[in-house]
Design a protein around this motif. Structure first.
Motif, PDB file in Angstrom:
ATOM      1  N   ARG A  55      -0.506  11.257 -65.252  1.00 32.70           N
ATOM      2  CA  ARG A  55      -0.652  11.673 -66.645  1.00 32.70           C
ATOM      3  C   ARG A  55       0.436  12.701 -66.997  1.00 32.70           C
ATOM      4  N   ARG A  56       0.706  12.867 -68.286  1.00 33.30           N
ATOM      5  CA  ARG A  56       1.716  13.854 -68.679  1.00 33.30           C
ATOM      6  C   ARG A  56       1.386  15.215 -68.065  1.00 33.30           C
ATOM      7  N   TRP A  57       2.404  15.894 -67.573  1.00 31.41           N
ATOM      8  CA  TRP A  57       2.279  17.167 -66.868  1.00 31.41           C
ATOM      9  C   TRP A  57       1.695  17.000 -65.473  1.00 31.41           C
ATOM     10  N   ALA A  58       1.734  15.815 -64.919  1.00 33.78           N
ATOM     11  CA  ALA A  58       1.250  15.621 -63.548  1.00 33.78           C
ATOM     12  C   ALA A  58       2.231  14.745 -62.792  1.00 33.78           C
ATOM     13  N   GLY A  59       2.333  14.991 -61.484  1.00 34.37           N
ATOM     14  CA  GLY A  59       3.147  14.148 -60.640  1.00 34.37           C
ATOM     15  C   GLY A  59       4.575  14.020 -61.124  1.00 34.37           C
ATOM     16  N   ALA A  65       6.270  19.677 -74.383  1.00 38.94           N
ATOM     17  CA  ALA A  65       5.659  20.865 -74.989  1.00 38.94           C
ATOM     18  C   ALA A  65       4.596  20.486 -76.017  1.00 38.94           C
ATOM     19  N   TRP A  66       4.152  19.253 -75.981  1.00 34.29           N
ATOM     20  CA  TRP A  66       3.146  18.802 -76.943  1.00 34.29           C
ATOM     21  C   TRP A  66       2.166  17.853 -76.241  1.00 34.29           C
ATOM     22  N   GLY A  67       1.084  17.546 -76.959  1.00 32.37           N
ATOM     23  CA  GLY A  67       0.136  16.548 -76.464  1.00 32.37           C
ATOM     24  C   GLY A  67      -0.938  17.073 -75.538  1.00 32.37           C
ATOM     25  N   GLN A  68      -1.224  18.386 -75.589  1.00 29.68           N
ATOM     26  CA  GLN A  68      -2.228  18.945 -74.690  1.00 29.68           C
ATOM     27  C   GLN A  68      -3.625  18.815 -75.294  1.00 29.68           C
ATOM     28  N   ARG A  69      -4.042  17.559 -75.435  1.00 31.86           N
ATOM     29  CA  ARG A  69      -5.388  17.289 -75.941  1.00 31.86           C
ATOM     30  C   ARG A  69      -5.859  15.958 -75.382  1.00 31.86           C
ATOM     31  N   MET A  70      -7.170  15.778 -75.303  1.00 26.13           N
ATOM     32  CA  MET A  70      -7.731  14.591 -74.676  1.00 26.13           C
ATOM     33  C   MET A  70      -7.410  13.321 -75.456  1.00 26.13           C
ATOM     34  N   HIS A  73      -4.071  12.045 -74.364  1.00 25.94           N
ATOM     35  CA  HIS A  73      -4.123  11.459 -73.030  1.00 25.94           C
ATOM     36  C   HIS A  73      -4.799  10.091 -73.063  1.00 25.94           C
ATOM     37  N   GLY A  74      -5.791   9.941 -73.932  1.00 24.48           N
ATOM     38  CA  GLY A  74      -6.401   8.626 -74.101  1.00 24.48           C
ATOM     39  C   GLY A  74      -5.418   7.622 -74.685  1.00 24.48           C
ATOM     40  N   LYS A  75      -4.623   8.068 -75.637  1.00 21.80           N
ATOM     41  CA  LYS A  75      -3.607   7.191 -76.226  1.00 21.80           C
ATOM     42  C   LYS A  75      -2.549   6.822 -75.188  1.00 21.80           C
ATOM     43  N   THR A 184      -0.837  24.970 -64.774  1.00 24.32           N
ATOM     44  CA  THR A 184      -0.125  26.129 -65.286  1.00 24.32           C
ATOM     45  C   THR A 184      -0.711  26.524 -66.637  1.00 24.32           C
ATOM     46  N   PRO A 185      -0.399  27.730 -67.118  1.00 24.32           N
ATOM     47  CA  PRO A 185      -0.878  28.120 -68.452  1.00 24.32           C
ATOM     48  C   PRO A 185      -0.471  27.151 -69.553  1.00 24.32           C
ATOM     49  N   ASP A 186       0.616  26.394 -69.340  1.00 28.76           N
ATOM     50  CA  ASP A 186       1.040  25.419 -70.352  1.00 28.76           C
ATOM     51  C   ASP A 186      -0.032  24.374 -70.612  1.00 28.76           C
ATOM     52  N   THR A 187      -0.863  24.091 -69.611  1.00 26.58           N
ATOM     53  CA  THR A 187      -1.868  23.040 -69.757  1.00 26.58           C
ATOM     54  C   THR A 187      -3.264  23.584 -70.054  1.00 26.58           C
ATOM     55  N   TYR A 188      -3.415  24.901 -70.219  1.00 26.49           N
ATOM     56  CA  TYR A 188      -4.727  25.443 -70.542  1.00 26.49           C
ATOM     57  C   TYR A 188      -5.289  24.898 -71.848  1.00 26.49           C
ATOM     58  N   PRO A 189      -4.455  24.652 -72.883  1.00 23.52           N
ATOM     59  CA  PRO A 189      -5.021  24.041 -74.099  1.00 23.52           C
ATOM     60  C   PRO A 189      -5.692  22.702 -73.828  1.00 23.52           C
ATOM     61  N   LEU A 190      -5.152  21.924 -72.907  1.00 24.42           N
ATOM     62  CA  LEU A 190      -5.782  20.651 -72.545  1.00 24.42           C
ATOM     63  C   LEU A 190      -7.134  20.899 -71.891  1.00 24.42           C
ATOM     64  N   LEU A 191      -7.192  21.863 -70.984  1.00 27.00           N
ATOM     65  CA  LEU A 191      -8.455  22.176 -70.317  1.00 27.00           C
ATOM     66  C   LEU A 191      -9.497  22.649 -71.326  1.00 27.00           C
ATOM     67  N   LEU A 192      -9.088  23.467 -72.292  1.00 24.29           N
ATOM     68  CA  LEU A 192     -10.032  23.938 -73.305  1.00 24.29           C
ATOM     69  C   LEU A 192     -10.520  22.774 -74.156  1.00 24.29           C
ATOM     70  N   ASP A 193      -9.611  21.893 -74.555  1.00 22.33           N
ATOM     71  CA  ASP A 193     -10.017  20.736 -75.345  1.00 22.33           C
ATOM     72  C   ASP A 193     -10.971  19.848 -74.548  1.00 22.33           C
ATOM     73  N   HIS A 194     -10.649  19.646 -73.294  1.00 22.76           N
ATOM     74  CA  HIS A 194     -11.517  18.884 -72.385  1.00 22.76           C
ATOM     75  C   HIS A 194     -12.917  19.474 -72.347  1.00 22.76           C
ATOM     76  N   SER A 195     -13.002  20.795 -72.232  1.00 20.32           N
ATOM     77  CA  SER A 195     -14.305  21.442 -72.078  1.00 20.32           C
ATOM     78  C   SER A 195     -15.148  21.369 -73.343  1.00 20.32           C
ATOM     79  N   ARG A 196     -14.512  21.169 -74.487  1.00 17.26           N
ATOM     80  CA  ARG A 196     -15.240  21.142 -75.761  1.00 17.26           C
ATOM     81  C   ARG A 196     -15.816  19.775 -76.100  1.00 17.26           C
ATOM     82  N   GLN A 197     -15.387  18.733 -75.407  1.00  8.99           N
ATOM     83  CA  GLN A 197     -15.740  17.371 -75.818  1.00  8.99           C
ATOM     84  C   GLN A 197     -17.141  16.962 -75.350  1.00  8.99           C
ATOM     85  N   ASP A 198     -17.692  16.020 -76.075  1.00  6.48           N
ATOM     86  CA  ASP A 198     -18.969  15.394 -75.723  1.00  6.48           C
ATOM     87  C   ASP A 198     -18.775  13.879 -75.880  1.00  6.48           C
ATOM     88  N   TRP A 199     -18.684  13.189 -74.737  1.00  8.43           N
ATOM     89  CA  TRP A 199     -18.388  11.758 -74.746  1.00  8.43           C
ATOM     90  C   TRP A 199     -19.644  10.893 -74.616  1.00  8.43           C
TER      91      TRP A 199
END
Length: 271
Positions: A55-59, A65-70, A73-75, A184-199
């Motif tokens: 996934r972006r920001w991995a491997g 510098a954009w796209g830190q939201r679930m 990543h789904g797209k 890294t702190p660059d990806t914390y917005p993704l983690l926060l968005d992840h934590s807010r979701q209800d699937w």
């Protein structure tokens, strides 16, 4: 080195080996595609084409510098499946990778999928009266600050984490490049968005067979989340892996591989 470019201009690396019906493996937060190395050979030997996405920001994928939201990543999964024209895919996600699959299903449905399997990921991270299976200690009251320090991951629950040196060696022995995650702190917005979701509503409407699994000794949430999630959809079943923590696919790879193969075969035969 196989790569695709997403519709927002990000180059994503993926592995693609084997022949047969495709299985897409999606790693968790910061984890590389190599995290699935202990699943590669068994799936290929059983006659599956095995794809693992960085996934972006991995491997080996880009780190924009954009796209830190679930939803993004789904797209990205949609861009991969569309670029390769993959159909009848068994999508398997661990941790955040599982909810990335639910983000894809929310956006695109299940037309390209044959089944979905998740490994130790609650579809709702926040604990509420109607869902006590979220991340230990995470509530609506502390949601905005909970994941701002690494201490949040030290819940005091579950089994010890795998030894990183031993895990890295095992991943390399199975053909991967290593198991090091990039958080890294660059990806914390993704983690926060992840934590807010209800699937849960997405799980309930999935139109393909679903397997929800949990580690009996998960460090992040009660294993009961698996049965509670499966109860949302009549096409879903659940399994709890004894002796496994959050990273069940590396804690108990033989048990996880056996269950994934049984599920994949049931999806393939329609049984």
């Amino acid at each position: 080195m196989p790569r695709i470019t997403t519709n927002d201009g990000v180059s994503l690396h993926y592995y693609d080996e084997g022949e047969g019906r495709p299985v897409l493996l999606v790693s968790g937060y910061g984890a590389p595609a190599d995290d699935w190395a202990l699943q590669w050979a068994p799936l290929r030997a059983a006659g599956y084409r095995v794809l693992s996405l960085d996934r972006r920001w991995a491997g080996q994928s880009d780190r924009p510098a954009w796209g830190q939201r679930m939803s993004r990543h789904g797209k990205d999964i949609d861009d991969l499946l569309t670029a390769l024209d993959l159909r009848e895919v068994l999508a398997v996600g661990q941790s955040m990778g599982a909810n990335t699959i639910w983000a894809y299903v929310s956006l695109c449905g299940t037309d390209r999928l044959a089944g979905i399997a998740t490994i130790d990921q609650s579809p709702k991270m926040v604990n509420t009266p109607d869902w006590p299976y979220g991340f230990y200690g995470l509530t609506d009251e502390n949601l905005g600050t909970f994941f701002t320090t690494p201490e949040a991951f030290a819940t005091g629950h579950g089994r010890p984490w795998p030894d990183p040196v031993e895990l890295d060696a095992a991943i390399k022995a199975a053909g991967g490049l290593g198991a090091a995650s990039l958080i890294t702190p660059d990806t914390y917005p993704l983690l926060l968005d992840h934590s807010r979701q209800d699937w849960r509503d997405v799980v309930a409407r999935a139109e393909v067979p679903v397997l929800i699994t949990a580690g009996a000794q998960s460090q992040f949430w009660p294993a009961e989340h698996a049965a509670a999630t499966a109860a949302l959809n009549p096409k879903a079943t659940s399994t709890v892996f004894e002796g496994a923590g959050h990273t069940a696919h590396v804690d108990q790879p033989d048990a996880v591989n056996e269950r994934l193969l049984a599920f994949a075969d049931s999806v393939r035969t329609g049984s």
